[in-house]
Scaffold this active site. Structure first.
Site, short mmCIF file in Angstrom:
data_model
loop_
_atom_site.label_atom_id
_atom_site.label_comp_id
_atom_site.label_asym_id
_atom_site.label_seq_id
_atom_site.Cartn_x
_atom_site.Cartn_y
_atom_site.Cartn_z
CG HIS A 192 -1.84 1.13 1.34
ND1 HIS A 192 -1.58 2.18 2.19
CD2 HIS A 192 -3.00 1.41 0.72
CE1 HIS A 192 -2.56 3.06 2.09
NE2 HIS A 192 -3.43 2.62 1.21
CG PHE A 243 6.57 15.51 -2.72
CD1 PHE A 243 5.51 14.73 -3.12
CD2 PHE A 243 7.53 14.96 -1.89
CE1 PHE A 243 5.40 13.41 -2.70
CE2 PHE A 243 7.45 13.64 -1.45
CZ PHE A 243 6.37 12.86 -1.86
NE ARG A 303 14.30 11.67 7.33
CZ ARG A 303 14.98 10.89 8.16
NH1 ARG A 303 14.49 10.61 9.37
NH2 ARG A 303 16.15 10.38 7.81
#
Length: 163
Positions: A98, A123, A137
């Protein structure tokens, strides 16, 4: 691995243009909200810090990262005066393929919307192996990819108007 050694969101080597003239939208996924909320906070603070006026920032939530492409398309269709759209999300690897299908669709979709409208569609989607990498992050030890997405949006909006 180089990313273990540094904050990946260091923009000290580059100049960010003044964003006062730009109108920027942020579409943020609600799925993995702890992560995407931090990405959003970083992006918003960075836009404001670099002069984008609060009234020139449109912020909208979508259910998940897969919906970011559709959101970018809707935003650019409804708001022709936008200079950029930032897409923020987080997809964490699971036990099935997935992850691969979703990440591929999001990356390709965001690219196609930007090409269709000749506008920067950024993005800002984390694609990580686990939650800790995502946290690292999104304001952790490796910086904040939301900050990076906002820097990129301003720089690309500037490019759009000066190219």
């Amino acid at each position: 691995m180089a990313s273990q050694l540094k904050n990946l969101s260091d923009f000290s080597h580059t100049t960010v243009p003044d964003g006062a003239a730009y109108k920027i939208a942020i579409a943020v996924a609600e799925w993995n909200a702890e992560v995407t909320g931090s990405l959003y906070k970083g992006a918003l603070e960075t836009l404001l810090k670099h002069g984008v006026k609060e009234e020139n920032i449109i912020s909208l939530a979508v259910p998940g990262s897969f919906e970011l492409t559709g959101a970018a398309e809707i935003l650019l269709k409804k708001h022709a005066d936008l200079d950029a759209v930032i897409c923020l999300g987080c997809v964490i690897q699971g036990e099935t393929r997935h992850f691969d299908f979703i990440c591929d669709a999001i990356g390709n979709g965001i690219t196609q919307v930007g090409i269709k409208y000749s506008k920067p569609v950024i993005f800002g989607v984390l694609t990580t192996n686990d939650l800790q990498q995502a946290l690292d992050r999104s304001g952790g030890k490796h910086g904040n990819k939301g900050d990076e997405a906002a820097f990129t949006a301003i720089k690309m909006a500037h490019f759009l108007h000066t190219a």
